[in-house]
Design an enzyme around this catalytic site. Structure first.
Site, PDB file in Angstrom:
ATOM      1  N   GLY A 180       0.823  -1.220   0.000  1.00 14.50           N
ATOM      2  CA  GLY A 180       0.000   0.000   0.000  1.00 14.50           C
ATOM      3  C   GLY A 180       0.849   1.259   0.000  1.00 14.50           C
ATOM      4  NE  ARG A 233       8.596   6.211  -0.430  1.00 12.06           N
ATOM      5  CZ  ARG A 233       9.792   6.446  -0.871  1.00 12.06           C
ATOM      6  NH1 ARG A 233      10.472   7.460  -0.426  1.00 12.06           N
ATOM      7  NH2 ARG A 233      10.340   5.661  -1.770  1.00 12.06           N
ATOM      8  N   GLY A 268       7.278   7.446   6.152  1.00 15.83           N
ATOM      9  CA  GLY A 268       6.360   8.131   5.241  1.00 15.83           C
ATOM     10  C   GLY A 268       6.999   9.264   4.452  1.00 15.83           C
ATOM     11  NE  ARG A 304       4.084   8.129  -8.585  1.00 16.34           N
ATOM     12  CZ  ARG A 304       4.661   7.035  -8.063  1.00 16.34           C
ATOM     13  NH1 ARG A 304       5.882   6.696  -8.409  1.00 16.34           N
ATOM     14  NH2 ARG A 304       4.015   6.307  -7.179  1.00 16.34           N
ATOM     15  NE  ARG A 307       1.042   1.432  -6.836  1.00 21.09           N
ATOM     16  CZ  ARG A 307       2.206   2.081  -6.831  1.00 21.09           C
ATOM     17  NH1 ARG A 307       3.317   1.425  -7.046  1.00 21.09           N
ATOM     18  NH2 ARG A 307       2.250   3.366  -6.601  1.00 21.09           N
ATOM     19  CG  ASP A 322       5.313  -3.501  -5.017  1.00 17.98           C
ATOM     20  OD1 ASP A 322       5.886  -4.562  -5.277  1.00 17.98           O
ATOM     21  OD2 ASP A 322       5.875  -2.553  -4.439  1.00 17.98           O
TER      22      ASP A 322
HETATM   23  P1  AMP Z   1       9.084   0.973  -3.136  1.00 19.67           P
HETATM   24  O1  AMP Z   1      10.313   0.182  -2.864  1.00 19.67           O
HETATM   25  O2  AMP Z   1       9.314   2.453  -3.166  1.00 19.67           O
HETATM   26  O3  AMP Z   1       8.350   0.492  -4.338  1.00 19.67           O
HETATM   27  O4  AMP Z   1       8.139   0.773  -1.880  1.00 19.67           O
HETATM   28  C1  AMP Z   1       7.696  -0.502  -1.448  1.00 19.67           C
HETATM   29  C2  AMP Z   1       6.723  -0.328  -0.312  1.00 19.67           C
HETATM   30  O5  AMP Z   1       7.341   0.296   0.808  1.00 19.67           O
HETATM   31  C3  AMP Z   1       5.509   0.528  -0.636  1.00 19.67           C
HETATM   32  O6  AMP Z   1       4.410  -0.003   0.057  1.00 19.67           O
HETATM   33  C4  AMP Z   1       5.896   1.879  -0.078  1.00 19.67           C
HETATM   34  O7  AMP Z   1       4.770   2.667   0.224  1.00 19.67           O
HETATM   35  C5  AMP Z   1       6.655   1.474   1.172  1.00 19.67           C
HETATM   36  N1  AMP Z   1       7.624   2.508   1.571  1.00 19.67           N
HETATM   37  C6  AMP Z   1       8.757   2.837   0.946  1.00 19.67           C
HETATM   38  N2  AMP Z   1       9.398   3.831   1.599  1.00 19.67           N
HETATM   39  C7  AMP Z   1       8.649   4.147   2.674  1.00 19.67           C
HETATM   40  C8  AMP Z   1       8.762   5.090   3.742  1.00 19.67           C
HETATM   41  N3  AMP Z   1       9.797   5.912   3.833  1.00 19.67           N
HETATM   42  N4  AMP Z   1       7.779   5.134   4.654  1.00 19.67           N
HETATM   43  C9  AMP Z   1       6.729   4.296   4.581  1.00 19.67           C
HETATM   44  N5  AMP Z   1       6.561   3.390   3.617  1.00 19.67           N
HETATM   45  C10 AMP Z   1       7.500   3.302   2.664  1.00 19.67           C
HETATM   46 MG    MG Z   2       6.727   1.104  -5.260  1.00 14.64          MG
END
Ligand code: AMP
Ligand code: MG
Length: 488
Positions: A84, A87, A120, A170, A177, A246
């Site tokens: 989900g 952030r 976040g 964005r 997804r 995702d």
């Molecule tokens: P990503 O690697 O950016 O595709 O993120 C994978 C998952 O981790 C997604 O659910 C993001 O929302 C969550 N996520 C990534 N960075 C953060 C963060 N700094 N705080 C909270 N959730 C995060």
């Molecule tokens: Mg992602």
């Protein structure tokens, strides 16, 4: 700008309703005026502080119904039933000048119910990287989410060290997804899966409505879009880096620019991401991985495809198998254009392979090789510029002899050929070392000049730009960047 919110009309368990968490001292880094105009956003009444407050999430635009979307996903092959927007906040949608609905999403906007252990927030480096690379992809003609604004939060985020925080706005066709479908399928929630599929058909694949089986048509159409997308990545040497399910958009846009990078020297095994230890998402693996992800998408649709499970599986498999043929076709068509071939001959695939083999053995720069072929296609004297790219120039010369005999059978005038090649072989890509340099200037010295200049150069990738030749050059040995980080 007044937002609408079709996703927020879906059942409440599709998302969480919450507002972005305001930041201390938002400061506008960059606003994409061209994109704002295309979206029909009326921002002229807004000064820099107003824009900063808006694109930091401190002030909500009229009509916004902010939500964090629920999704699941396979991360490096392992299924995680709940990810989900941890952030990110979807503010809502706008209709662009073509009447197409586009999502506006803030990334780095604070904790949500999906944040797990995360804060976040987003560090400024990854925000600038996504801004640059997504805009560069768009300018290159590759389907991609766009960057509307970057705002410094005036707060620090804590990773291995303290870093300045930022928020990216964005713009996407949507943020649905493969993992969004997986979220509901994993819960056995067929109703929700159907609602989501109907939503996606309505928004992205309206032609499927008329099909005898709209869900099968959706699977086929999404597969076709992905095959085109991945081929276009391969044509410009792009390595996504985290092709988790995702991070694959159902609308067929490149999304989630984490550790992504373009390769310099051609090597099919290229991996940049520090967390991709086994090279799962290496350059040459991207088509196979995309097809694997589509198989996961297909699985979520099985109950909608046919009441008889075996029949549903058969239909799904056949649809997903279509990826390979679609990819091969787009890939070869694009490679022909890159080599100046307008007609098709059976030996063309071998000709392309021979070039790539020679490039790999000789560590030839991907982008420079193809760009310089534009001149070499009409002028043998230009071969000198290619010889210097190959450790053993005779390997280029041998290949070029075969290429020229093939070109001799092309009917088009040489000027037409070279012109078309120039529109297929960019001079400028977001070279990794350049991206790192501009991020460093911004993060360490609050100097955004280099970022803005690079952004400008990358907005016209197919034109030679006098005075900016250095941006086209490959990195020196000591400038090479071998590792990239998600910065999540
Ligand atoms: P990503 O690697 O950016 O595709 O993120 C994978 C998952 O981790 C997604 O659910 C993001 O929302 C969550 N996520 C990534 N960075 C953060 C963060 N700094 N705080 C909270 N959730 C995060
Ligand atoms: Mg992602």
């Amino acid at each position: 700008m007044v937002l609408s919110n079709s996703y927020a009309r879906l059942p409440e368990h599709f998302f969480a309703r919450l507002e972005p968490v305001p930041v201390a001292r938002p400061r506008l880094i960059q606003l994409n005026q061209g994109l704002a105009a295309q979206l029909g956003l009326e921002l002229s009444g807004l000064d820099a502080d107003g824009a900063a407050a808006l694109f930091a999430g401190n002030r909500l635009p009229p009509g916004a119904e902010p939500i964090a979307m629920a999704y699941a996903g396979h991360q490096f092959g392992h299924f995680v039933p709940q990810l989900g927007d941890g952030r990110a906040i979807l503010l809502g949608e706008v209709r662009d000048l073509d009447g197409v609905r586009r999502d506006l999403q803030l990334k780095g906007s604070g904790r949500t119910p999906f944040s797990r252990n995360g804060d976040g927030r987003a560090p400024m480096g990854p925000v600038l990287r996504e801004y640059l690379v997504s805009e560069a992809m768009h300018a290159l003609g590759v389907a991609a989410t766009r960057a509307l604004a970057a705002v410094a939060s005036g707060e620090s985020v804590h990773r291995v060290q303290r870093l300045p925080g930022a928020i990216l706005t964005r713009v996407a066709a949507s943020h649905v997804r493969v993992g969004t479908f997986q979220y509901f399928a994993a819960r056995g929630d067929v109703d929700a899966t159907r609602r989501l599929a109907d939503y996606v058909i309505e928004r992205h694949y309206p032609d499927c409505r008329a099909a005898r089986s709209p869900y099968l048509a959706l699977l086929r159409a999404a597969t076709a879009r992905q095959s085109r997308l991945i081929a276009s990545w391969m044509h410009v040497g792009f390595v996504h880096g985290v092709m988790n399910t995702d991070n694959m958009s159902i609308a067929g846009e490149t999304i989630d620019f984490g550790p992504c990078a373009f390769m310099d020297a051609y090597d099919p095994a290229t991996v940049f991401s520090s967390i991709d230890t086994f090279g799962r998402y290496a350059y040459a693996s991207q088509p196979l991985i995309a097809q694997w992800n589509l198989a996961r998408f297909a699985e979520t649709l099985l109950p909608l495809l046919d009441p008889v499970p075996a029949r549903a599986a058969e239909l799904a498999e056949e649809a997903v198998a279509g990826f390979a043929a679609g990819f091969a076709e787009h890939w070869l068509a694009g490679m022909r254009t890159k080599l100046g071939l307008f007609s098709a001959e059976s030996g063309d695939l071998a000709l392309v392979r021979q070039l790539f083999d020679a490039m790999q053995r000789n560590r030839a720069d991907f982008t420079l090789t193809f760009r310089r072929l534009c001149d070499a296609a009409v002028n043998e004297q230009a071969d000198a510029d290619l010889h210097v790219l190959f450790a053993n120039p005779s390997e280029y010369a041998d290949w070029a002899a075969t290429w020229r005999s093939r070109l001799a059978r092309e009917p088009r005038a040489p000027e037409v050929r070279t012109e078309r090649m120039r529109r297929a072989n960019p001079a400028f890509i977001p070279r990794n070392h350049r991206v790192e340099q501009v991020i460093q200037a911004a993060v360490e010295r609050e100097d955004f000049g280099p970022f803005v200049e690079l952004l400008l150069v990358l907005s016209r990738p197919y034109e030679d730009q006098a005075g900016f030749e250095a941006y086209a050059e490959a990195p020196q040995a000591d400038e090479r960047v071998l590792r990239t980080f998600c910065g999540t």
